[in-house]
Every structure is written in structure tokens, then in C-alpha cells.
Design a protein around this motif. Structure first.
Motif, PDB file in Angstrom:
ATOM      1  N   PHE A  86      -9.733 -10.880 -12.548  1.00 11.58           N
ATOM      2  CA  PHE A  86     -10.674  -9.937 -12.997  1.00 11.58           C
ATOM      3  C   PHE A  86      -9.955  -8.558 -13.204  1.00 11.58           C
ATOM      4  O   PHE A  86     -10.458  -7.374 -13.945  1.00 11.58           O
ATOM      5  CB  PHE A  86     -11.826  -9.541 -12.124  1.00 11.58           C
ATOM      6  N   LEU A  87      -8.672  -8.385 -12.805  1.00 11.74           N
ATOM      7  CA  LEU A  87      -7.927  -7.243 -12.756  1.00 11.74           C
ATOM      8  C   LEU A  87      -7.074  -7.281 -14.220  1.00 11.74           C
ATOM      9  O   LEU A  87      -6.519  -5.951 -14.408  1.00 11.74           O
ATOM     10  CB  LEU A  87      -6.785  -7.003 -11.635  1.00 11.74           C
ATOM     11  N   LYS A  88      -7.073  -8.145 -14.624  1.00 12.69           N
ATOM     12  CA  LYS A  88      -6.246  -8.560 -16.104  1.00 12.69           C
ATOM     13  C   LYS A  88      -4.831  -7.663 -16.112  1.00 12.69           C
ATOM     14  O   LYS A  88      -4.390  -7.236 -16.982  1.00 12.69           O
ATOM     15  CB  LYS A  88      -7.288  -8.036 -17.174  1.00 12.69           C
ATOM     16  N   GLY A  89      -4.154  -7.893 -15.031  1.00 15.83           N
ATOM     17  CA  GLY A  89      -2.817  -7.752 -14.950  1.00 15.83           C
ATOM     18  C   GLY A  89      -2.721  -6.159 -14.728  1.00 15.83           C
ATOM     19  O   GLY A  89      -1.272  -5.705 -15.118  1.00 15.83           O
ATOM     20  N   LYS A  90      -3.721  -5.511 -14.525  1.00 14.47           N
ATOM     21  CA  LYS A  90      -3.704  -4.012 -14.474  1.00 14.47           C
ATOM     22  C   LYS A  90      -2.583  -3.509 -13.072  1.00 14.47           C
ATOM     23  O   LYS A  90      -3.045  -4.292 -11.956  1.00 14.47           O
ATOM     24  CB  LYS A  90      -4.902  -3.326 -14.221  1.00 14.47           C
ATOM     25  N   PRO A  91      -1.566  -3.013 -13.200  1.00 11.12           N
ATOM     26  CA  PRO A  91      -0.959  -2.584 -12.001  1.00 11.12           C
ATOM     27  C   PRO A  91      -1.848  -1.606 -10.762  1.00 11.12           C
ATOM     28  O   PRO A  91      -2.740  -1.033 -11.317  1.00 11.12           O
ATOM     29  CB  PRO A  91       0.239  -1.700 -12.325  1.00 11.12           C
ATOM     30  N   VAL A  92      -1.236  -1.893  -9.892  1.00  8.99           N
ATOM     31  CA  VAL A  92      -2.120  -1.339  -8.546  1.00  8.99           C
ATOM     32  C   VAL A  92      -1.236  -0.287  -7.833  1.00  8.99           C
ATOM     33  O   VAL A  92      -0.012  -0.724  -7.296  1.00  8.99           O
ATOM     34  CB  VAL A  92      -2.947  -2.295  -7.685  1.00  8.99           C
ATOM     35  N   THR A  93      -1.431   0.851  -7.721  1.00  4.10           N
ATOM     36  CA  THR A  93      -0.701   1.851  -6.838  1.00  4.10           C
ATOM     37  C   THR A  93      -1.208   1.761  -5.691  1.00  4.10           C
ATOM     38  O   THR A  93      -2.564   2.174  -5.465  1.00  4.10           O
ATOM     39  CB  THR A  93      -0.789   3.394  -7.596  1.00  4.10           C
ATOM     40  N   THR A  94      -0.516   1.707  -4.499  1.00  2.00           N
ATOM     41  CA  THR A  94      -0.832   1.499  -3.194  1.00  2.00           C
ATOM     42  C   THR A  94      -0.449   2.835  -2.322  1.00  2.00           C
ATOM     43  O   THR A  94       0.452   3.487  -2.817  1.00  2.00           O
ATOM     44  CB  THR A  94      -0.575   0.198  -2.482  1.00  2.00           C
ATOM     45  N   THR A  95      -0.866   2.674  -1.068  1.00  3.44           N
ATOM     46  CA  THR A  95      -0.242   3.569  -0.152  1.00  3.44           C
ATOM     47  C   THR A  95       0.745   3.066   0.882  1.00  3.44           C
ATOM     48  O   THR A  95       1.060   1.865   0.706  1.00  3.44           O
ATOM     49  CB  THR A  95      -1.495   4.189   0.689  1.00  3.44           C
ATOM     50  N   PHE A  96       1.319   3.925   1.915  1.00  2.00           N
ATOM     51  CA  PHE A  96       2.134   3.415   2.522  1.00  2.00           C
ATOM     52  C   PHE A  96       1.926   2.478   3.454  1.00  2.00           C
ATOM     53  O   PHE A  96       2.849   1.726   4.267  1.00  2.00           O
ATOM     54  CB  PHE A  96       2.927   4.735   3.205  1.00  2.00           C
ATOM     55  N   ILE A  97       0.643   2.233   3.618  1.00  4.10           N
ATOM     56  CA  ILE A  97       0.132   1.198   4.677  1.00  4.10           C
ATOM     57  C   ILE A  97       0.554  -0.065   4.109  1.00  4.10           C
ATOM     58  O   ILE A  97       0.721  -1.175   5.093  1.00  4.10           O
ATOM     59  CB  ILE A  97      -1.354   1.069   4.602  1.00  4.10           C
ATOM     60  N   GLN A  98       0.664  -0.482   2.727  1.00  2.16           N
ATOM     61  CA  GLN A  98       1.124  -1.554   2.096  1.00  2.16           C
ATOM     62  C   GLN A  98       2.350  -2.159   2.965  1.00  2.16           C
ATOM     63  O   GLN A  98       2.620  -3.484   3.062  1.00  2.16           O
ATOM     64  CB  GLN A  98       1.450  -1.509   0.634  1.00  2.16           C
ATOM     65  N   LYS A  99       3.191  -1.150   3.448  1.00  4.76           N
ATOM     66  CA  LYS A  99       4.501  -1.668   3.931  1.00  4.76           C
ATOM     67  C   LYS A  99       4.694  -1.567   5.294  1.00  4.76           C
ATOM     68  O   LYS A  99       5.808  -1.621   6.009  1.00  4.76           O
ATOM     69  CB  LYS A  99       5.587  -0.918   3.130  1.00  4.76           C
ATOM     70  N   LEU A 100       3.449  -1.135   6.143  1.00  2.00           N
ATOM     71  CA  LEU A 100       3.681  -1.331   7.684  1.00  2.00           C
ATOM     72  C   LEU A 100       3.749  -2.576   8.136  1.00  2.00           C
ATOM     73  O   LEU A 100       3.368  -3.593   7.467  1.00  2.00           O
ATOM     74  CB  LEU A 100       2.418  -0.509   7.974  1.00  2.00           C
ATOM     75  N   PRO A 101       4.267  -2.908   9.261  1.00  2.00           N
ATOM     76  CA  PRO A 101       4.212  -4.355  10.050  1.00  2.00           C
ATOM     77  C   PRO A 101       2.849  -4.922  10.012  1.00  2.00           C
ATOM     78  O   PRO A 101       2.168  -4.325  10.413  1.00  2.00           O
ATOM     79  CB  PRO A 101       4.794  -3.860  11.374  1.00  2.00           C
TER      80      PRO A 101
END
Length: 415
Positions: A86-101
Motif C-alpha cells: 500500500f506504500l507503493k514504494g514510497k520512501p520512509v524517513t525514520t528517526t534515530f530509534i530505527q538504529k537503536l539496539p
């Protein structure tokens, strides 16, 4: 239905009386950059988090259809490839939480960091910001030349009015962990209220949520009900002599209560669909009654078939909205529901016209038993066509029309 007629909302709450907000006097004089430049507005959509494709993601899907050129932001994005079409390939900008352990599995454990994380998203390049909020998404920072519209699924229940219930269910007494959680919730409430004051316009998904927004934030809300794919459901040709109980077995759904009602009345047949942490409790409530059939989790096609052929479906939960109730009505089937929350927006109990269901006042065996008796007396007046017509009010097309109208009215943008 289109225009203002399509946008009216039932009820006399002053803060939820219409989907189109009344403009302040200075709103007509706003000199927003995109108006001044005579260009289309740049739009950002901020979603809470992307993990599973559930109810709030249905809203996101329709927002992306409304505003296909919008950029998408989220605290994290761990949605599986099979669920993100449903996102149709749209990129998503995330926060720093994405990279936390261990964030992929445990990102909710970083709740205390989410206010700071959401505030780090740089949205300064956008004219209109639309947040889809049930936790922190509305906390994004915007300036005086930007309009922030927040679609609220619910204020954070576990830090506001349902805090005590949450702590009980989590088994948190007064241990050091419990004291920390209470401290964190206190800090979150302060931030949640403060961030709400920077939103320009609130949209609630039901009149019930509009009241919760008013209680928590002291802010009025307009009401736009969430989208339901009513085209995926059709009316069944016949009705069979059984009632349907379907949903996840979690405490607030009160599935055990409904089962207890039918266990005490062997003259009525109940088909139960679902599973969850309360499964043992729900099964125990049946006490082996032969009139109660447990199907477990079933494929969607089988569930739709049951919705189409049930005499009525029963919902005992206090829902924020209640998409499943609309889906049942789209199958031409009446609903017997607890008369609080979103059910009040969905079920038509009109005495002088064709009703689409029955509401009961208390989550008790006696109240549901009384509702079944009242349903028997009025069942012939509840036609499948009337039930389906009622459901069509909540279609995806209707949601998109109302969102477009709301954005046009509040920003002056041609979208």
C-alpha cells in the motif's frame, strides 16, 4: 453525498458537531508561502510507526491516496515486504530509534525516547503536515508558516484514563520497575499535553475520541470516521439461526462475558471466531455448552461468510471506533453492541425508522440478555439493505472526500 451535507456529524457535542472547523477571524488573512507563491503546497505525512498493516495503516493508505505527492515520515519502519504494498514504494524517513539496539522487536520499549525522536524530524520544508497519531506523531515541530493537522486514533490510553487498568493488567504493583513506569507516564502526560497545543487542527476518528481529545488536551476536534473497505463485503442471500462473536481474545473485548450469556441460554446458538491471550478464559466460560461453537482463527473468506449469514453479530467492547462493526453491517447483518465508544456513531437504533442494531447499557450478563430479547422484538425491522446502506457512510471514498474538504477549508490549498 458531497459538500457540507456529506460532512455533517451526528451528536450535539460543540467540539464534534461538524467536520468542517469554524475559522478564526485571522485565518482568512494567513499569508502562507504556498499561497503567496501561487503553487501547490508541499505536504508531509507523519505516521506513528510502521510494523504491521492494521487499522491505523488503513488510514495511512487513504491519506497517501489523497495526497500522492506527500513525503512520508515515521518513528521506525520495520514493516515486512509482504505488508507494504500500500506504500507503493514510497520512501520512509525514520528517526534515530530505527538504529537503536533490538529496535526491530523492542521499539515500543523506547517510548520514553520517542518524544525527543519525533521532534528531531526536520519538516521545515513543508507547508502542510498531517500526522496520524495514537502516541507521539503529533509531536513534530512546525512553524508559523505551516499548518499541522493531526488525525487522532486515540490519545495514549495507557498514560491517560486507562493508566490504572494498564498497570493492573501488566501486574505492576509498587516495585522499582512499577515506580519507574509511573514516573515515565507522568512525564509523557506533560509532554503529550504540551505538544497538543502546537497542533493547528485536530481530527478525531469518532465522537468518543473527540471527547477524549477534549479531556486530555483541552482542544476541540472535528470528526472524520476512519475508512472501511465496504466493497470487500456483500449481503448474504439468507440468514441462519446463529449469532456471531468474532475478534481477538483480549480483556477489554469481553468475549468471555458474551460466551457466558449463551452458556446460560441453550436456546440460542453462538459461533465464536478468534484467538488470543484470553482464549482459556473464553473457552472456560462456555462450560462445554453444546450451543456454543468455537472455530478458532479462520480465513477471511470464512469469516465474511459467517458475517453474511449470522442472525446478528455481538460486540461487548468499548471501542474507539469499531471497523469490524461496519464490516458486519456491510454484509447486511445487524449488530448488538455495548452502547459506548464508536458504536454510538455506527449503529442506528432509530425507533421511528429502520434500525440496524441494538445497544446495551452495561457490560453484564443481564444487560446483554435484555438486548437479545429486544433484538428478537425488532429483528424483522432490520433489513439487510438498510444495514448495508448504513455501512456505506464509512467508505474509503467518503473518507477521502472528507479529508480533501477538510484540508481545503483549513489551509485554502487546492488538493
Amino acid at each position: 453525498m458531497s459538500g457540507d451535507a456529506a460532512l455533517s456529524v451526528q451528536g450535539d457535542d460543540a467540539f464534534a458537531s461538524t467536520v468542517l472547523p469554524r475559522r478564526d477571524a485571522h485565518d482568512d488573512d494567513l499569508d502562507l508561502p504556498f499561497r503567496r507563491a501561487g503553487r501547490a503546497p508541499r505536504i508531509a505525512i507523519v505516521h506513528e510507526w510502521l510494523q504491521v498493516n492494521a487499522g491505523s495503516e488503513r488510514v495511512l493508505e487513504q491519506l497517501l491516496l489523497c495526497f500522492p505527492d506527500a513525503d512520508l515520515f515515521s518513528t521506525v519502519d520495520f514493516m515486512a515486504p509482504k505488508d507494504r504494498a500500500f506504500l507503493k514504494g514510497k520512501p520512509v524517513t525514520t528517526t534515530f530509534i530505527q538504529k537503536l539496539p533490538a529496535a526491530k522487536k523492542l521499539f515500543r520499549h523506547y517510548l520514553g525516547l520517542m518524544p525527543m525522536a519525533i521532534e528531531q524530524l526536520d519538516l521545515s520544508a513543508y507547508d502542510i503536515v498531517i500526522s496520524s497519531n495514537h502516541a507521539v506523531a503529533k509531536g513534530v515541530l512546525t512553524g508559523p508558516d505551516q499548518i499541522h493537522i493531526s488525525y487522532v486514533h486515540s490519545p495514549m490510553r495507557y498514560i491517560w484514563d486507562l493508566q490504572h487498568q494498564y498497570l493492573r493488567q501488566a501486574g505492576l504493583g509498587w516495585s522499582l520497575k512499577a515506580i519507574y513506569v509511573r514516573w515515565l507516564f507522568n512525564k509523557m502526560r506533560l509532554w503529550d499535553f504540551s505538544s497538543a497545543q502546537h497542533v493547528d487542527h485536530f481530527i478525531a476518528n469518532s465522537r468518543y475520541i473527540a471527547r477524549r481529545v477534549k479531556k486530555a488536551y483541552g482542544r476541540p476536534s472535528s470528526v472524520i470516521h476512519p475508512p472501511v473497505d465496504v466493497t470487500a463485503f456483500t449481503i448474504g442471500e439468507t440468514k441462519d439461526d446463529f449469532y456471531l462473536l468474532a475478534g481477538r481474545f483480549v480483556p477489554y473485548k469481553r468475549a468471555d462475558l458474551v460466551v457466558s450469556v449463551f452458556q446460560a441460554d441453550p436456546s440460542r446458538r453462538l459461533v465464536v471466531v478468534g484467538d488470543g491471550p484470553e482464549a482459556a478464559r473464553v473457552h472456560a466460560a462456555a462450560k462445554g455448552a453444546s450451543n456454543i461453537e468455537f472455530r478458532g482463527s479462520v480465513p477471511k473468506a470464512e469469516l465474511v461468510d459467517l458475517m453474511q449469514h449470522a442472525r446478528a453479530a455481538i460486540f461487548a467492547a468499548e471501542e474507539d471506533f469499531g471497523i469490524a462493526m461496519v464490516e458486519v453491517q456491510a454484509c447486511g447483518t445487524p449488530v448488538i453492541a455495548f452502547g459506548k465508544g464508536g458504536a454510538l456513531d455506527i449503529i442506528d437504533t432509530a425507533e421511528d425508522a429502520a434500525p440496524t442494531g441494538i445497544l446495551f447499557e452495561e457490560q453484564t450478563v443481564d444487560s446483554i440478555t435484555d438486548a437479545l430479547t429486544r433484538f428478537d422484538a425488532r429483528a424483522d425491522a432490520m433489513s439487510p439493505d438498510t444495514c448495508r446502506a448504513n455501512a456505506l457512510r464509512f467508505s474509503e471514498e467518503s473518507f477521502r472526500d472528507r479529508m480533501h474538504a477538510f484540508v481545503r477549508e483549513t489551509t485554502g490549498a487546492v488538493v
